[in-house]
Motif scaffolding. Structure first.
Motif, PDB file in Angstrom:
ATOM      1  N   ASN A   1     -17.540  68.354  19.761  1.00  0.00           N
ATOM      2  CA  ASN A   1     -17.038  67.294  20.491  1.00  0.00           C
ATOM      3  C   ASN A   1     -16.889  66.223  19.079  1.00  0.00           C
ATOM      4  OD1 ASN A   1     -16.340  64.406  21.886  1.00  0.00           O
ATOM      5  ND2 ASN A   1     -17.864  64.677  22.907  1.00  0.00           N
ATOM      6  N   THR A   2     -15.527  66.306  18.857  1.00  0.00           N
ATOM      7  CA  THR A   2     -14.614  65.268  18.157  1.00  0.00           C
ATOM      8  C   THR A   2     -13.988  64.189  18.423  1.00  0.00           C
ATOM      9  OG1 THR A   2     -12.414  66.869  18.313  1.00  0.00           O
ATOM     10  CG2 THR A   2     -14.451  67.505  16.354  1.00  0.00           C
ATOM     11  N   ALA A   3     -14.966  63.611  19.484  1.00  0.00           N
ATOM     12  CA  ALA A   3     -13.578  62.671  20.637  1.00  0.00           C
ATOM     13  C   ALA A   3     -13.741  61.173  19.551  1.00  0.00           C
ATOM     14  CB  ALA A   3     -14.019  62.276  21.847  1.00  0.00           C
ATOM     15  N   LEU A   4     -14.605  61.063  19.091  1.00  0.00           N
ATOM     16  CA  LEU A   4     -15.046  59.455  17.964  1.00  0.00           C
ATOM     17  C   LEU A   4     -14.658  60.226  16.774  1.00  0.00           C
ATOM     18  CD1 LEU A   4     -17.317  59.867  20.374  1.00  0.00           C
ATOM     19  CD2 LEU A   4     -18.768  58.389  19.197  1.00  0.00           C
ATOM     20  N   ASN A   5     -14.094  61.701  16.542  1.00  0.00           N
ATOM     21  CA  ASN A   5     -13.552  61.645  14.958  1.00  0.00           C
ATOM     22  C   ASN A   5     -12.219  61.058  15.174  1.00  0.00           C
ATOM     23  OD1 ASN A   5     -16.084  62.005  13.111  1.00  0.00           O
ATOM     24  ND2 ASN A   5     -15.811  64.255  14.167  1.00  0.00           N
TER      25      ASN A   5
ATOM     26  N   GLY B   1     -15.157  47.726  13.347  1.00  0.00           N
ATOM     27  CA  GLY B   1     -15.188  46.373  13.748  1.00  0.00           C
ATOM     28  C   GLY B   1     -15.767  45.937  15.065  1.00  0.00           C
ATOM     29  N   VAL B   2     -17.602  47.201  15.023  1.00  0.00           N
ATOM     30  CA  VAL B   2     -18.193  46.983  16.093  1.00  0.00           C
ATOM     31  C   VAL B   2     -19.310  47.445  15.515  1.00  0.00           C
ATOM     32  CG1 VAL B   2     -15.997  47.279  18.051  1.00  0.00           C
ATOM     33  CG2 VAL B   2     -17.853  48.743  17.200  1.00  0.00           C
ATOM     34  N   ASP B   3     -20.180  46.429  15.635  1.00  0.00           N
ATOM     35  CA  ASP B   3     -21.636  47.216  15.168  1.00  0.00           C
ATOM     36  C   ASP B   3     -22.450  47.929  15.881  1.00  0.00           C
ATOM     37  OD1 ASP B   3     -21.826  44.922  13.433  1.00  0.00           O
ATOM     38  OD2 ASP B   3     -21.314  43.641  14.761  1.00  0.00           O
ATOM     39  N   GLU B   4     -22.338  47.822  17.705  1.00  0.00           N
ATOM     40  CA  GLU B   4     -22.572  48.927  18.463  1.00  0.00           C
ATOM     41  C   GLU B   4     -20.871  49.523  19.069  1.00  0.00           C
ATOM     42  OE1 GLU B   4     -25.293  50.683  20.578  1.00  0.00           O
ATOM     43  OE2 GLU B   4     -25.765  48.622  18.998  1.00  0.00           O
ATOM     44  N   ALA B   5     -21.450  50.459  19.363  1.00  0.00           N
ATOM     45  CA  ALA B   5     -20.328  51.572  19.259  1.00  0.00           C
ATOM     46  C   ALA B   5     -20.635  52.842  20.285  1.00  0.00           C
ATOM     47  CB  ALA B   5     -19.347  52.067  18.450  1.00  0.00           C
ATOM     48  N   LEU B   6     -20.345  53.351  20.704  1.00  0.00           N
ATOM     49  CA  LEU B   6     -20.642  55.094  22.071  1.00  0.00           C
ATOM     50  C   LEU B   6     -21.610  55.838  20.157  1.00  0.00           C
ATOM     51  CD1 LEU B   6     -21.167  56.083  24.389  1.00  0.00           C
ATOM     52  CD2 LEU B   6     -18.556  56.993  23.643  1.00  0.00           C
ATOM     53  N   SER B   7     -21.975  56.454  20.966  1.00  0.00           N
ATOM     54  CA  SER B   7     -22.496  57.972  19.899  1.00  0.00           C
ATOM     55  C   SER B   7     -21.467  58.994  20.047  1.00  0.00           C
ATOM     56  CB  SER B   7     -23.919  57.615  20.014  1.00  0.00           C
ATOM     57  OG  SER B   7     -24.611  57.998  21.316  1.00  0.00           O
ATOM     58  N   VAL B   8     -21.998  60.034  19.400  1.00  0.00           N
ATOM     59  CA  VAL B   8     -21.570  61.278  19.655  1.00  0.00           C
ATOM     60  C   VAL B   8     -22.544  61.807  21.024  1.00  0.00           C
ATOM     61  CG1 VAL B   8     -21.594  63.768  19.001  1.00  0.00           C
ATOM     62  CG2 VAL B   8     -20.630  61.943  16.881  1.00  0.00           C
ATOM     63  N   HIS B   9     -23.391  61.994  21.232  1.00  0.00           N
ATOM     64  CA  HIS B   9     -24.078  62.556  22.198  1.00  0.00           C
ATOM     65  C   HIS B   9     -24.194  62.010  23.546  1.00  0.00           C
ATOM     66  CE1 HIS B   9     -26.482  64.834  19.626  1.00  0.00           C
ATOM     67  NE2 HIS B   9     -26.991  64.061  19.198  1.00  0.00           N
ATOM     68  N   GLY B  10     -23.719  60.351  23.350  1.00  0.00           N
ATOM     69  CA  GLY B  10     -23.672  59.729  24.605  1.00  0.00           C
ATOM     70  C   GLY B  10     -21.905  59.658  25.269  1.00  0.00           C
TER      71      GLY B  10
ATOM     72  N   TRP C   1     -18.315  63.654  29.091  1.00  0.00           N
ATOM     73  CA  TRP C   1     -17.682  64.165  29.187  1.00  0.00           C
ATOM     74  C   TRP C   1     -18.171  65.201  30.574  1.00  0.00           C
ATOM     75  CZ3 TRP C   1     -12.866  64.728  28.403  1.00  0.00           C
ATOM     76  CH2 TRP C   1     -12.328  64.210  26.935  1.00  0.00           C
ATOM     77  N   ALA C   2     -19.594  65.428  30.153  1.00  0.00           N
ATOM     78  CA  ALA C   2     -20.064  65.858  31.546  1.00  0.00           C
ATOM     79  C   ALA C   2     -20.000  65.200  33.028  1.00  0.00           C
ATOM     80  CB  ALA C   2     -22.387  65.941  31.302  1.00  0.00           C
ATOM     81  N   VAL C   3     -19.901  63.744  32.711  1.00  0.00           N
ATOM     82  CA  VAL C   3     -19.739  63.395  34.411  1.00  0.00           C
ATOM     83  C   VAL C   3     -18.395  63.364  34.111  1.00  0.00           C
ATOM     84  CG1 VAL C   3     -19.985  60.324  34.998  1.00  0.00           C
ATOM     85  CG2 VAL C   3     -21.963  61.636  33.407  1.00  0.00           C
ATOM     86  N   THR C   4     -17.563  63.903  33.404  1.00  0.00           N
ATOM     87  CA  THR C   4     -16.042  63.392  33.798  1.00  0.00           C
ATOM     88  C   THR C   4     -15.964  64.579  34.780  1.00  0.00           C
ATOM     89  OG1 THR C   4     -15.413  62.646  32.055  1.00  0.00           O
ATOM     90  CG2 THR C   4     -13.258  63.989  33.074  1.00  0.00           C
ATOM     91  N   ALA C   5     -16.733  65.913  33.604  1.00  0.00           N
ATOM     92  CA  ALA C   5     -16.350  67.280  34.499  1.00  0.00           C
ATOM     93  C   ALA C   5     -17.104  67.046  35.940  1.00  0.00           C
ATOM     94  CB  ALA C   5     -17.587  68.278  34.246  1.00  0.00           C
TER      95      ALA C   5
ATOM     96  N   ALA D   1     -11.729  59.203  29.680  1.00  0.00           N
ATOM     97  CA  ALA D   1     -10.948  57.638  29.070  1.00  0.00           C
ATOM     98  C   ALA D   1     -12.537  57.131  27.946  1.00  0.00           C
ATOM     99  CB  ALA D   1     -10.038  56.427  29.440  1.00  0.00           C
ATOM    100  N   GLN D   2     -13.345  57.151  28.509  1.00  0.00           N
ATOM    101  CA  GLN D   2     -14.669  57.282  28.007  1.00  0.00           C
ATOM    102  C   GLN D   2     -15.464  57.761  27.365  1.00  0.00           C
ATOM    103  OE1 GLN D   2     -16.817  53.298  31.199  1.00  0.00           O
ATOM    104  NE2 GLN D   2     -16.361  55.344  31.730  1.00  0.00           N
ATOM    105  N   ALA D   3     -15.745  59.064  27.585  1.00  0.00           N
ATOM    106  CA  ALA D   3     -15.350  59.851  26.548  1.00  0.00           C
ATOM    107  C   ALA D   3     -14.408  59.964  25.753  1.00  0.00           C
ATOM    108  CB  ALA D   3     -15.786  61.608  27.906  1.00  0.00           C
ATOM    109  N   SER D   4     -14.002  60.413  25.719  1.00  0.00           N
ATOM    110  CA  SER D   4     -12.370  60.138  24.715  1.00  0.00           C
ATOM    111  C   SER D   4     -12.947  59.166  23.649  1.00  0.00           C
ATOM    112  CB  SER D   4     -11.054  60.535  25.020  1.00  0.00           C
ATOM    113  OG  SER D   4     -11.059  61.653  26.052  1.00  0.00           O
ATOM    114  N   ASP D   5     -13.379  57.524  24.508  1.00  0.00           N
ATOM    115  CA  ASP D   5     -13.564  56.486  23.310  1.00  0.00           C
ATOM    116  C   ASP D   5     -12.500  55.913  22.811  1.00  0.00           C
ATOM    117  OD1 ASP D   5     -15.405  55.461  22.250  1.00  0.00           O
ATOM    118  OD2 ASP D   5     -14.656  55.805  19.699  1.00  0.00           O
TER     119      ASP D   5
END
Length: 339
Positions: A8-12, A18-27, A32-36, A76-80
């Motif tokens: 999963n390279t979406a976050l890359n 500019g944020v301290d609390e962000a989405l993780s790769v596992h998140g 992506w699973a919910v999207t599917a 959109a959210q899975a793609s960050d």
């Protein structure tokens, strides 16, 4: 993100700054699973809509759009994507700037009113009640969105207004709508569907208070919470409605909407005037349309040939429609128009 590789390279690709609390790769993997699941549910429902009768597709159409919106927002959210950096007042060790996904609220602003509309159509309440419930659902979601983007303690005021609107919506869908459903003989089915939805709706204020509101749970944990709720609310409830709908009489519920216009299924003839109310499928409404465009004498002649004698007046026609089988009346009308 590669469609073939497993990484999963979406976050890359869509980096976060500019944020301290962000989405993780596992998140992101979870999203992506919910999207599917949303996409699969959309495809299944779309296929089922082609197999359903024209007059029984209202829930297929309604929830097809709801699932499609859910799929694109979760994509959109899975793609960050679809987020903003928002300062938090109650950071509690989770960072003072949180990654706030507004795409989540776009999903809800479609899903919540759609479900309120679905319950309204099932129960048989008035259009006034249905439109009111839709407006209240919008008010609820927008209040939470404003609360999430408010950087001071005044955010809880918006949260309170939104939660109060949920209470109004819950009372309407459980109390008033249940009574209307009982008159149609589907109280048990309606109670299950409305009870399930309101149980999930009860958890949304709690989830919001712990995530976008209070910043107690991180972004990834919040998405796990909301993802489970959304899946149980939209895909699961969609197929639950279709399961119960197998035993419903759509005409009795006044939701056989294709009956209000020419249909391949019903074989209606264009009378030049079609009613648009929920009661347009009733036999007396069809006869009323006929009387507005055909002389009384021709209809009376056909009915006399069939052994049905009565005076040439609308009240008599309505009485006939009420005491005779609908198909027989439709047949007589069709014969009158053909000749």
């Amino acid at each position: 993100m590669s469609l073939i590789g497993r990484a999963n390279t979406a976050l890359n690709t869509n980096t976060v700054t500019g944020v301290d609390e962000a989405l993780s790769v596992h998140g992101s993997d979870w999203l992506w699973a919910v999207t599917a699941i949303y996409v699969l549910s959309f495809i299944v429902l779309l296929v089922l809509s082609f197999a359903a009768k024209e007059s029984e597709r209202v829930f297929h159409y309604l929830f097809t759009f709801t699932l499609l919106v859910g799929a694109i927002t979760y994509y959109a959210q899975a793609s960050d994507l679809g987020w903003s950096a928002v300062e938090q007042i109650d950071h509690l060790g989770n960072g003072i700037v949180r990654q706030m996904f507004y795409a989540k609220y776009i999903n809800w602003v479609v899903a919540f009113p759609s479900l309120a509309l679905g319950l309204g159509l099932i129960s048989g309440v008035s259009w006034t009640t249905i439109f009111c419930n839709i407006a209240i659902a919008w008010y609820w979601v927008i209040s939470y969105l404003v609360s999430a983007y408010t950087t001071t303690a005044y955010k809880w005021g918006f949260f309170a207004f939104g939660t109060f609107s949920w209470l109004i919506l819950a009372m309407s869908t459980i109390n008033e709508s249940r009574e209307a459903a009982a008159l149609l003989g589907i109280e048990r089915d309606y109670l299950f569907l409305a009870g399930w939805l309101n149980l999930l709706w009860l958890l949304y204020p709690i989830a919001f208070g712990l995530t976008d509101g209070g910043n107690v749970i991180g972004v990834t944990g919040g998405f796990v919470f909301f993802g489970v709720l959304d899946l149980l609310m939209v895909p699961v409830l969609t197929f639950a409605v279709l399961f119960f709908a197998r035993n419903w009489d759509y005409r009795k519920l006044n939701i056989a909407f294709s009956d209000s216009r020419p249909s391949r299924e019903s074989g209606d003839v264009d009378l030049g005037k079609h009613l648009t109310s929920r009661h347009a499928s009733r036999p007396e409404a069809k006869i009323g349309q006929l009387l507005s465009s055909r002389p009384f004498e021709r209809l009376n002649q056909q009915l006399n040939h069939a052994g049905l004698l009565f005076e040439l007046e609308l009240d008599g026609l309505r009485l006939l429609a009420l005491i005779n089988d609908k198909r027989a009346i439709d047949f007589l009308i069709a014969q009158t128009l053909i000749q």
